[in-house]
Write a protein that holds these residues in place. Structure first.
Motif, PDB file in Angstrom:
ATOM      1  N   SER A   1      -6.554   3.168   0.307  1.00 42.94           N
ATOM      2  CA  SER A   1      -6.878   2.547   1.593  1.00 42.94           C
ATOM      3  C   SER A   1      -8.221   1.832   1.521  1.00 42.94           C
ATOM      4  CB  SER A   1      -6.916   3.605   2.705  1.00 42.94           C
ATOM      5  OG  SER A   1      -5.625   4.137   2.931  1.00 42.94           O
TER       6      SER A   1
ATOM      7  N   GLU B   1      -7.153  -2.079   0.556  1.00 39.74           N
ATOM      8  CA  GLU B   1      -7.339  -2.881   1.768  1.00 39.74           C
ATOM      9  C   GLU B   1      -8.344  -4.009   1.546  1.00 39.74           C
ATOM     10  OE1 GLU B   1      -5.750  -3.019   4.440  1.00 39.74           O
ATOM     11  OE2 GLU B   1      -4.862  -1.091   4.950  1.00 39.74           O
TER      12      GLU B   1
ATOM     13  N   LEU C   1       0.819  -1.213   0.000  1.00 39.45           N
ATOM     14  CA  LEU C   1       0.000   0.000   0.000  1.00 39.45           C
ATOM     15  C   LEU C   1       0.855   1.265   0.000  1.00 39.45           C
ATOM     16  CD1 LEU C   1      -2.685  -1.384   2.411  1.00 39.45           C
ATOM     17  CD2 LEU C   1      -3.179  -0.444   0.146  1.00 39.45           C
TER      18      LEU C   1
ATOM     19  N   GLY D   1      -6.814   1.496   8.242  1.00 40.91           N
ATOM     20  CA  GLY D   1      -5.831   1.488   7.177  1.00 40.91           C
ATOM     21  C   GLY D   1      -5.451   2.878   6.716  1.00 40.91           C
ATOM     22  N   PHE D   2      -6.400   3.808   6.726  1.00 42.57           N
ATOM     23  CA  PHE D   2      -6.099   5.174   6.302  1.00 42.57           C
ATOM     24  C   PHE D   2      -4.971   5.753   7.150  1.00 42.57           C
ATOM     25  CE2 PHE D   2      -6.514   9.759   6.320  1.00 42.57           C
ATOM     26  CZ  PHE D   2      -6.716  10.064   4.976  1.00 42.57           C
TER      27      PHE D   2
ATOM     28  N   ASN E   1      -1.648   3.501   6.728  1.00 44.27           N
ATOM     29  CA  ASN E   1      -1.030   3.665   5.412  1.00 44.27           C
ATOM     30  C   ASN E   1      -0.362   5.024   5.261  1.00 44.27           C
ATOM     31  OD1 ASN E   1      -1.905   1.110   4.587  1.00 44.27           O
ATOM     32  ND2 ASN E   1      -3.871   1.907   3.869  1.00 44.27           N
TER      33      ASN E   1
END
Length: 532
Positions: free
Chosen positions: A380, A384, A154, A302-303, A306
């Motif tokens: 994300s 993801e 990512l 994830g935001f 990442n």
């Protein structure tokens, strides 16, 4: 501060001639047309030989000049940051009294749609999955299908679509906007060289620069149209069982070209701006829809993760010395930098055209950092979900990538309301291609008309149709092989544009510094003139 013009007697369109209602710049228009037709003819006559030569040239360029591409992109990024935070950032494009022609929302929508919007649709789920599963190498030599590979997949994807890519567009766009609107020069790439070449930009040095810009733009857009038609036809076949043959692909290109032609005839306000606003609204709705029906908490986490990983991996991914992942590095990072650089005349000029009245600081911040936030949110969300399905054995992505153009649809198939989401995706891809095509046509119109902002309608139609015709002819005559050859040719054009980009930095520095000194002097005089 009043507008300051360079001391030159040359006028926009001075070398132009009228041909069948077209206001063409002599010799840029004619040489570009001849070169494009010659290239198409040779590619169709000798598809295998043309493909071999162009693919070999691409491999040579990427392997021999990897250091030049990477170091140039790093320099351009640092240069843009320096200009943004320096006192030069308060200068206004078009002069002290200039004001924007478009609202901030419409401005951002247009620059994003013309820039990398279509790429996010194609690679949003596919690129992280490719890195994770070792599809053509892994970044930094990480072990595939591990937690480390998940994180790096990512962050490496965002690295390719984030600050560096948009810094290329920002510097080129700022140079073109500044010399056009603040210095009164034509809106063409050659104008950015005036501080160094002077009036010689009106001769063959300038002609060659503009020719490279026209060819890179036409080839890049034609490649995207052809490959995009293949993706859309694959999606329609996957969803509805429609035969994804050459006939459907040609019909898709013809439809995109028709809509793009209507849009380009209507101009910026009535065409490109409207489509861009619709495009970005639909893209936001699509991402929010997938965010809501997908693993929402995973995407939220994830935001943040990442973003941290992107910052952590930024320097290792920016380094080109002693890499352990040479295959991945050349096949992905160096390829991306060459592609972005080859597209910089197109995207940069389009951004320049819509950016009059913005301050230098606002321009650089919005062009570089706002797309970064969208990029992180997009990857994300889609990245993801794709990685989750691959890691947990859900659906077809459990087996990795079979056909890259289908990854998005294969991912959506395992979410609620998959048919609705897939239809939204197909429509979005279509509209993104239309906005790229019509904005590209406006750019080519401007260059081949000697920098005029409003070329005649027949000329807009001509270039919009030429883009679609190139894609159709190559797709029909040589299929994917011809389009791959065209893409390889576009990458090769990126090599001389690395030098153009570096020269733009020097020219921009000289021009902005001179105007900054003049502005400070004028402000001191105004203060001294005040009574008391």
């Amino acid at each position: 501060m009043p507008r300051r013009f360079y001391r030159t007697s040359h006028k926009t369109g001075e070398d132009n001639v009228e041909v069948l209602g077209l206001d063409v710049h002599n010799p840029v228009f004619f040489i570009a047309a001849v070169l494009v037709v010659t290239f198409i003819g040779l590619t169709l006559a000798f598809p295998q030989s043309a493909s071999d030569v162009l693919l070999a040239s691409r491999a040579w360029v990427l392997e021999t000049f990897d250091w030049l591409f990477v170091s140039t992109v790093n320099i351009v990024f640092l240069f843009a940051l320096f200009i943004m935070v320096s006192p030069l950032g308060r200068l206004r494009i078009g002069g002290r009294e200039a004001r924007p022609d478009f609202s901030t929302a419409s401005w951002l929508a247009m620059l994003f749609s013309a820039g990398i919007g279509i790429g996010l649709m194609f690679w949003g789920a596919a690129e992280p999955l490719a890195y994770y599963t070792n599809w053509f190498g892994t970044p930094l030599g990480v072990e595939p299908e591990t937690p480390a590979a998940h994180d790096l997949a990512l962050s490496a994807t965002m690295f390719h679509w984030g600050l560096n890519a948009w810094s290329i567009y920002a510097v080129m766009g700022l140079a073109l906007a500044y010399f056009a609107f603040s210095k009164g020069l034509p809106l063409t790439v050659r104008s950015a060289f005036y501080p160094l070449l002077g009036d010689r930009i009106w001769g063959w040095p300038g002609h060659i620069i503009d020719l490279l810009a026209v060819i890179a733009t036409l080839f890049g857009l034609a490649t995207s149209l052809g490959l995009g038609a293949q993706q859309i036809s694959s999606g329609l076949h996957y969803l509805f069982g429609i035969e994804a043959g050459i006939g459907l692909q040609i019909a898709i290109i013809a439809f995109i070209t028709l809509i793009a032609t209507v849009s380009v005839v209507r101009g910026l306000d009535g065409g490109v701006k409207v489509l861009s606003n619709i495009n970005m609204a639909m893209a936001a709705l699509f991402m929010l829809f997938v965010f809501a029906v997908g693993p929402t908490l995973l995407i939220l986490g994830g935001f943040w993760d990442n973003t941290i990983n992107y910052v952590r991996d930024f320097i290792p991914l920016s380094n080109w010395i002693g890499r352990d992942d040479t295959e991945w590095f050349h096949g992905w990072t160096v390829f991306y930098w060459a592609w972005w650089i080859s597209w910089s005349p197109f995207v940069g000029m389009f951004i320049a055209r819509i950016s009059k009245g913005r301050t230098v600081r606002q321009f650089l911040f919005c062009v570089i950092f706002v797309p970064l936030l969208v990029t992180i949110a997009w990857f994300s969300t889609f990245g993801e979900i794709a990685l989750l399905q691959a890691e947990t054995g859900i659906g077809e992505l459990a087996n990795g990538i079979d056909e890259v153009s289908l990854v998005l649809f294969q991912m959506l198939e395992n979410l609620p309301f998959d048919q609705i989401a897939s239809m939204m995706a197909v429509i979005l891809v279509l509209i993104f291609f239309v906005t790229s095509s019509d904005s590209g046509s406006l750019v080519v119109d401007s260059i081949t008309a000697g920098g005029k902002l409003h070329a005649p309608v027949p000329q807009r139609i001509f270039w919009a149709c030429i883009e679609g015709l190139i894609a159709i002819v190559l797709l029909y005559g040589g299929g994917a092989q011809a389009l791959t050859a065209l893409q390889a040719g576009t990458i090769a054009v990126g090599l001389p544009f690395t030098i153009v980009l570096l020269v733009c930095c020097v020219s921009l520095w000289k021009g902005l510094s001179a105007d900054s000194r003049a502005l400070r002097k004028q402000e001191r005089e105004e203060v001294a003139a005040k009574p008391g």
